[in-house]
Design an enzyme around this catalytic site. Structure first.
Site, short mmCIF file in Angstrom:
data_model
loop_
_atom_site.label_atom_id
_atom_site.label_comp_id
_atom_site.label_asym_id
_atom_site.label_seq_id
_atom_site.Cartn_x
_atom_site.Cartn_y
_atom_site.Cartn_z
CB ILE A 55 -0.78 0.19 0.68
CG1 ILE A 55 -1.91 1.00 1.19
CG2 ILE A 55 -0.48 0.02 2.75
CD1 ILE A 55 -2.91 1.11 2.07
CB CYS A 56 1.06 4.31 0.67
SG CYS A 56 1.18 5.63 1.05
CB ALA A 57 5.66 4.78 -1.14
N GLY A 102 -2.76 -1.88 -3.15
CA GLY A 102 -3.41 -0.18 -2.16
C GLY A 102 -3.10 1.19 -2.37
#
Length: 137
Positions: A55-57, A102
């Site tokens: 998720i994210c980075a 995500g």
């Protein structure tokens, strides 16, 4: 200040797990990408068709491991530039084969529920208790 204590340290037991999940946030995502142990785990899980979630980075590690090529993914806006071999999707979550990604903090609940469902665990009770369905209207 907040103190966080790990339940376990990274060891070979992880190869017995059903899923590996990479969090986002910086510089943590870069640290994971730079750790050869993490890259080896990702390659092993991918080769075995086990679930991999980021998720994210966090998806930047998928690029370094060479397992996102020609697969759809999402990530925090701007990090898609560090994942040129994948196919970026502007969505909260994305699933392509054994990889779940995500977008970022706002997608955390959907990301978590997606992982649960793919592992064969119903997220209905917890999502209803958290009134998640109100966000999906």
């Amino acid at each position: 200040s907040i103190t966080i204590r790990a339940d376990e340290v990274l060891n070979d037991e992880i190869y017995n797990y059903d899923v590996v999940i990479l969090p986002g946030g910086m510089p943590g995502a870069s640290s994971l990408r730079s750790d050869q142990r993490v890259i080896d785990i990702l390659k092993d899980f991918n080769q075995k068709g086990k679930w991999i979630a980021a998720i994210c980075a966090g998806p930047i590690s998928l690029e370094k491991a060479g397992i996102i090529e020609n697969k759809q993914f999402t990530c925090y806006p701007g990090f898609e530039n560090e994942i040129p071999s994948g196919i970026y999707q502007d969505s909260f979550t994305c699933i392509d084969q054994n990889i779940i990604t995500g977008r970022g903090p706002a997608a955390a609940l959907e990301f978590a529920y997606t992982i649960l469902e793919k592992l064969g665990v119903s997220s209905t009770n917890i999502s209803q208790a958290m009134q998640y369905h109100y966000l999906k209207k």
